[in-house]
Motif scaffolding. Structure first.
Motif, PDB file in Angstrom:
ATOM      1  N   PHE A 135       0.829  -1.207   0.000  1.00  0.00           N
ATOM      2  CA  PHE A 135       0.000   0.000   0.000  1.00  0.00           C
ATOM      3  C   PHE A 135       0.864   1.259   0.000  1.00  0.00           C
ATOM      4  O   PHE A 135       0.632   2.192  -0.783  1.00  0.00           O
ATOM      5  N   LEU A 136       1.872   1.281   0.862  1.00  0.00           N
ATOM      6  CA  LEU A 136       2.747   2.457   0.941  1.00  0.00           C
ATOM      7  C   LEU A 136       3.529   2.645  -0.356  1.00  0.00           C
ATOM      8  O   LEU A 136       3.641   3.766  -0.878  1.00  0.00           O
ATOM      9  N   ALA A 137       4.080   1.543  -0.886  1.00  0.00           N
ATOM     10  CA  ALA A 137       4.861   1.643  -2.121  1.00  0.00           C
ATOM     11  C   ALA A 137       3.966   2.004  -3.307  1.00  0.00           C
ATOM     12  O   ALA A 137       4.357   2.800  -4.173  1.00  0.00           O
ATOM     13  N   GLY A 138       2.762   1.433  -3.365  1.00  0.00           N
ATOM     14  CA  GLY A 138       1.845   1.766  -4.452  1.00  0.00           C
ATOM     15  C   GLY A 138       1.418   3.214  -4.412  1.00  0.00           C
ATOM     16  O   GLY A 138       1.324   3.879  -5.463  1.00  0.00           O
ATOM     17  N   SER A 139       1.171   3.741  -3.218  1.00  0.00           N
ATOM     18  CA  SER A 139       0.816   5.152  -3.084  1.00  0.00           C
ATOM     19  C   SER A 139       1.978   6.042  -3.488  1.00  0.00           C
ATOM     20  O   SER A 139       1.815   7.023  -4.228  1.00  0.00           O
ATOM     21  N   ALA A 140       3.191   5.704  -2.986  1.00  0.00           N
ATOM     22  CA  ALA A 140       4.378   6.504  -3.305  1.00  0.00           C
ATOM     23  C   ALA A 140       4.672   6.452  -4.807  1.00  0.00           C
ATOM     24  O   ALA A 140       5.070   7.461  -5.406  1.00  0.00           O
ATOM     25  N   GLY A 141       4.493   5.283  -5.429  1.00  0.00           N
ATOM     26  CA  GLY A 141       4.744   5.161  -6.856  1.00  0.00           C
ATOM     27  C   GLY A 141       3.809   6.022  -7.685  1.00  0.00           C
ATOM     28  O   GLY A 141       4.232   6.685  -8.643  1.00  0.00           O
ATOM     29  N   GLN A 142       2.522   6.029  -7.324  1.00  0.00           N
ATOM     30  CA  GLN A 142       1.575   6.881  -8.054  1.00  0.00           C
ATOM     31  C   GLN A 142       1.911   8.356  -7.879  1.00  0.00           C
ATOM     32  O   GLN A 142       1.840   9.151  -8.832  1.00  0.00           O
ATOM     33  N   TYR A 143       2.289   8.738  -6.655  1.00  0.00           N
ATOM     34  CA  TYR A 143       2.652  10.133  -6.387  1.00  0.00           C
ATOM     35  C   TYR A 143       3.892  10.535  -7.178  1.00  0.00           C
ATOM     36  O   TYR A 143       3.934  11.610  -7.804  1.00  0.00           O
ATOM     37  N   ALA A 144       4.914   9.659  -7.173  1.00  0.00           N
ATOM     38  CA  ALA A 144       6.141   9.962  -7.903  1.00  0.00           C
ATOM     39  C   ALA A 144       5.886  10.081  -9.399  1.00  0.00           C
ATOM     40  O   ALA A 144       6.423  10.971 -10.072  1.00  0.00           O
ATOM     41  N   ALA A 145       5.050   9.197  -9.944  1.00  0.00           N
ATOM     42  CA  ALA A 145       4.742   9.254 -11.374  1.00  0.00           C
ATOM     43  C   ALA A 145       4.043  10.565 -11.722  1.00  0.00           C
ATOM     44  O   ALA A 145       4.322  11.179 -12.760  1.00  0.00           O
ATOM     45  N   ALA A 146       3.138  11.008 -10.852  1.00  0.00           N
ATOM     46  CA  ALA A 146       2.447  12.271 -11.102  1.00  0.00           C
ATOM     47  C   ALA A 146       3.429  13.441 -11.088  1.00  0.00           C
ATOM     48  O   ALA A 146       3.343  14.358 -11.917  1.00  0.00           O
ATOM     49  N   LEU A 147       4.380  13.426 -10.167  1.00  0.00           N
ATOM     50  CA  LEU A 147       5.377  14.484 -10.123  1.00  0.00           C
ATOM     51  C   LEU A 147       6.256  14.478 -11.368  1.00  0.00           C
ATOM     52  O   LEU A 147       6.597  15.535 -11.911  1.00  0.00           O
ATOM     53  N   LEU A 148       6.627  13.296 -11.825  1.00  0.00           N
ATOM     54  CA  LEU A 148       7.532  13.185 -12.970  1.00  0.00           C
ATOM     55  C   LEU A 148       6.901  13.689 -14.264  1.00  0.00           C
ATOM     56  O   LEU A 148       7.606  14.138 -15.171  1.00  0.00           O
ATOM     57  N   VAL A 149       5.588  13.582 -14.370  1.00  0.00           N
ATOM     58  CA  VAL A 149       4.923  14.065 -15.591  1.00  0.00           C
ATOM     59  C   VAL A 149       4.115  15.327 -15.333  1.00  0.00           C
ATOM     60  O   VAL A 149       3.371  15.775 -16.201  1.00  0.00           O
ATOM     61  N   ASP A 150       4.286  15.898 -14.128  1.00  0.00           N
ATOM     62  CA  ASP A 150       3.678  17.181 -13.768  1.00  0.00           C
ATOM     63  C   ASP A 150       2.156  17.159 -13.918  1.00  0.00           C
ATOM     64  O   ASP A 150       1.553  17.985 -14.607  1.00  0.00           O
ATOM     65  N   ALA A 152      -1.668  16.509 -11.599  1.00  0.00           N
ATOM     66  CA  ALA A 152      -2.231  16.649 -10.264  1.00  0.00           C
ATOM     67  C   ALA A 152      -2.368  15.282  -9.588  1.00  0.00           C
ATOM     68  O   ALA A 152      -2.549  14.261 -10.250  1.00  0.00           O
ATOM     69  N   VAL A 153      -2.262  15.307  -8.275  1.00  0.00           N
ATOM     70  CA  VAL A 153      -2.394  14.084  -7.479  1.00  0.00           C
ATOM     71  C   VAL A 153      -3.736  14.123  -6.754  1.00  0.00           C
ATOM     72  O   VAL A 153      -3.993  15.039  -5.968  1.00  0.00           O
ATOM     73  N   HIS A 154      -4.579  13.143  -7.022  1.00  0.00           N
ATOM     74  CA  HIS A 154      -5.868  13.032  -6.331  1.00  0.00           C
ATOM     75  C   HIS A 154      -5.709  11.946  -5.264  1.00  0.00           C
ATOM     76  O   HIS A 154      -5.844  10.756  -5.531  1.00  0.00           O
ATOM     77  N   TRP A 155      -5.398  12.371  -4.058  1.00  0.00           N
ATOM     78  CA  TRP A 155      -5.006  11.416  -3.018  1.00  0.00           C
ATOM     79  C   TRP A 155      -6.072  10.378  -2.672  1.00  0.00           C
ATOM     80  O   TRP A 155      -5.730   9.212  -2.425  1.00  0.00           O
ATOM     81  N   PRO A 156      -7.360  10.722  -2.630  1.00  0.00           N
ATOM     82  CA  PRO A 156      -8.341   9.663  -2.350  1.00  0.00           C
ATOM     83  C   PRO A 156      -8.288   8.528  -3.368  1.00  0.00           C
ATOM     84  O   PRO A 156      -8.337   7.352  -2.999  1.00  0.00           O
ATOM     85  N   LEU A 157      -8.159   8.871  -4.667  1.00  0.00           N
ATOM     86  CA  LEU A 157      -8.060   7.834  -5.681  1.00  0.00           C
ATOM     87  C   LEU A 157      -6.753   7.074  -5.560  1.00  0.00           C
ATOM     88  O   LEU A 157      -6.722   5.844  -5.714  1.00  0.00           O
ATOM     89  N   VAL A 158      -5.672   7.776  -5.258  1.00  0.00           N
ATOM     90  CA  VAL A 158      -4.365   7.125  -5.080  1.00  0.00           C
ATOM     91  C   VAL A 158      -4.438   6.076  -3.979  1.00  0.00           C
ATOM     92  O   VAL A 158      -3.989   4.927  -4.146  1.00  0.00           O
ATOM     93  N   THR A 159      -4.997   6.448  -2.832  1.00  0.00           N
ATOM     94  CA  THR A 159      -5.052   5.500  -1.717  1.00  0.00           C
ATOM     95  C   THR A 159      -6.007   4.344  -2.002  1.00  0.00           C
ATOM     96  O   THR A 159      -5.734   3.203  -1.625  1.00  0.00           O
ATOM     97  N   PHE A 160      -7.118   4.630  -2.676  1.00  0.00           N
ATOM     98  CA  PHE A 160      -8.052   3.557  -3.024  1.00  0.00           C
ATOM     99  C   PHE A 160      -7.397   2.555  -3.968  1.00  0.00           C
ATOM    100  O   PHE A 160      -7.513   1.337  -3.776  1.00  0.00           O
ATOM    101  N   LEU A 161      -6.715   3.046  -4.993  1.00  0.00           N
ATOM    102  CA  LEU A 161      -6.047   2.146  -5.933  1.00  0.00           C
ATOM    103  C   LEU A 161      -4.952   1.349  -5.242  1.00  0.00           C
ATOM    104  O   LEU A 161      -4.802   0.140  -5.470  1.00  0.00           O
ATOM    105  N   ALA A 162      -4.175   2.002  -4.393  1.00  0.00           N
ATOM    106  CA  ALA A 162      -3.092   1.299  -3.701  1.00  0.00           C
ATOM    107  C   ALA A 162      -3.638   0.227  -2.766  1.00  0.00           C
ATOM    108  O   ALA A 162      -3.111  -0.893  -2.706  1.00  0.00           O
ATOM    109  N   ALA A 163      -4.695   0.557  -2.040  1.00  0.00           N
ATOM    110  CA  ALA A 163      -5.283  -0.431  -1.128  1.00  0.00           C
ATOM    111  C   ALA A 163      -5.892  -1.594  -1.903  1.00  0.00           C
ATOM    112  O   ALA A 163      -5.722  -2.764  -1.527  1.00  0.00           O
TER     113      ALA A 163
END
Length: 449
Positions: A135-150, A152-163
């Motif tokens: 869960f932690l790695a999946g969340s961090a990976g989605q966040y990092a990918a969003a930063l790399l391609v500039d 927006a990060v939608h955290w509720p969706l990020v956490t739902f997908l990671a979980a």
């Protein structure tokens, strides 16, 4: 550090190569990205298959079968699966965040599970280690990918997908592919891609509550021994999807089935055991049983989330299909678990007397219990869904009775020949969902195809 942990750590580092893909995809042409994005993983696969056949690197990555064959097949399969997902991301519009999150989730989740095993070698704790780290790695990976391609990060969706990915990965590893990371990775990636494309409206508090409630109920079911470890993971996964994709009402129907159905397996268990009709594992239901009774409901809640935008159908149609399938699962469970302790069962196709436990055998007590289960689900539906009025409640009961009857008919005719018990349960709930959906179109004025 054990060799297993070192190997898992090495795989996690290879998985981290996924972070190289978003810059390639965003800064190069589509044609060049199609070749370059899978490149790092294809290179790893080539080295694993044709170059590294001994030495410290080989020993670091080698699994028992690899040493026998002199090839790093496990590493090659892992890298090729990641390369395939990378290709989907740059060529077929899989979100880059889903790709990176999936690869990091599986690779670092494996590491977390193996680290926990070195401290205490218990399957449930290792599973928790996998899920938390994933869960932690999946969340961090989605966040990092969003930063790399500039983006927006939608955290509720990020956490739902990671979980969701972490739970699905734990489930697949527990029941199907314990050592087959490529299949697990592809399965997680495809599911998260589906969820990412749904028109979901999720918020942080909703996801947090859904996770907390699902985990709490799963732990309770495991502690009460109404579900095995795979059954618990399956239940937690399904509860999370139902709360987030549907709402609290959908969840109440599902958890009522899990709770009442699980407790019914304990009803006069010793007597059922002596008759040879008791559930295995002291009545703890496994993942196969849970999925067989709930898979139609999961498809229905997915249909609800995708409607009408992606399906062109009214969402209420899927709501009635969901309620009907859960009604059937409850009816069938109660009719078999309660009716099985009474004497003089009769085969549903010929009404001749048969031995207790015979597939397709019914008792009047079991039929009454099954009907009561359908009424319970209908009553809850009436209370929590605005679209379900008295007629709608009747539709839910109708679906339950149809499913219970189909289950008995299939049990008397094809169970043990073409289908096992899980297959019979699935087709019975499918028949119930279809019947309830069609009946709702006819009976409930607000539902249309």
């Amino acid at each position: 550090m054990t060799p297993t942990v070192r190997r898992a750590g090495a795989f996690a580092l290879v998985g981290t190569l996924a972070l190289a893909v978003p810059p390639i995809a965003s800064n190069t042409s589509r044609a060049l990205a199609t070749v370059a994005a899978p490149g790092p993983f294809l290179l790893v696969a080539a080295l694993a298959l044709y170059v590294v056949d001994d030495g410290p690197v080989f020993e670091l990555f080698a699994r028992p079968g690899d040493r026998r064959d002199g090839r790093l097949y496990g590493l090659a399969g892992f890298a090729l699966a990641a390369a395939a997902l990378a290709l989907l991301a740059v060529r077929f519009a899989m979100p880059l965040s889903v790709f990176v999150g999936t690869v990091l989730l599986l690779s670092w989740g494996n590491l977390g599970g193996h680290v926990v095993r070195t401290v205490r070698d218990e399957p449930v704790l290792a599973t928790v280690g996998f899920v938390v780290a994933g869960f932690l790695a999946g969340s961090a990976g989605q966040y990092a990918a969003a930063l790399l391609v500039d983006t927006a990060v939608h955290w509720p969706l990020v956490t739902f997908l990671a979980a969701s990915g972490a739970l699905l990965g734990a489930l697949l590893r527990a029941v199907l592919f314990e050592r087959d990371d490529p299949l697990v990775m592809i399965s997680i990636g495809m599911l998260l891609w589906l969820f990412a494309d749904l028109p979901l409206s999720v918020d942080t508090s909703g996801v947090a509550v859904a996770l907390a409630v699902a985990v709490l109920l799963g732990a309770l079911a495991y502690a009460l021994e109404t579900a095995s470890l795979p059954g618990m993971i399956t239940g937690v996964f399904l509860c999370l999807q139902t709360i987030v994709l549907g709402d609290v009402g959908w969840f109440l129907l599902l958890v009522t089935f899990f709770g009442v159905g699980g407790l019914s397996t304990k009803f006069r268990y010793e007597e059922k055991e002596s008759r040879g009709i008791a559930e295995e594992n002291d009545g703890a239901r496994g993942s196969g049983n849970v999925l067989a009774n709930s898979l139609v409901g999961l498809f229905a809640v997915l249909g609800w989330s995708a409607s009408p935008t992606l399906t062109g159908l009214e969402p209420e149609l899927f709501l009635f299909a969901f309620a009907g399938s859960i009604s059937a699962a409850m009816s069938d469970t109660l009719s078999s678990e309660i009716g099985g302790v009474f004497d003089d069962p009769r085969l549903i196709t010929t009404f001749e007397r048969v031995e207790p436990g015979t597939d397709g055998a019914v008792t009047w007590q079991g039929e009454v219990a099954g009907l009561a289960g359908a009424v319970l689900i209908a009553a809850i539906s009436l209370g929590v869904f605005e679209v379900v009025d008295a007629r709608g409640a009747g539709v839910v009961v109708f679906g339950g009775v149809v499913g219970m009857t189909v289950d008995s008919l299939l049990g008397a005719t094809v169970e043990g020949v073409f289908l096992e018990n899980e297959g019979v349960n699935f087709f019975a709930t499918l028949a119930a969902g279809v019947a309830a959906g069609l009946a709702a179109v006819v009976v409930v004025g607000s539902v249309a195809i």
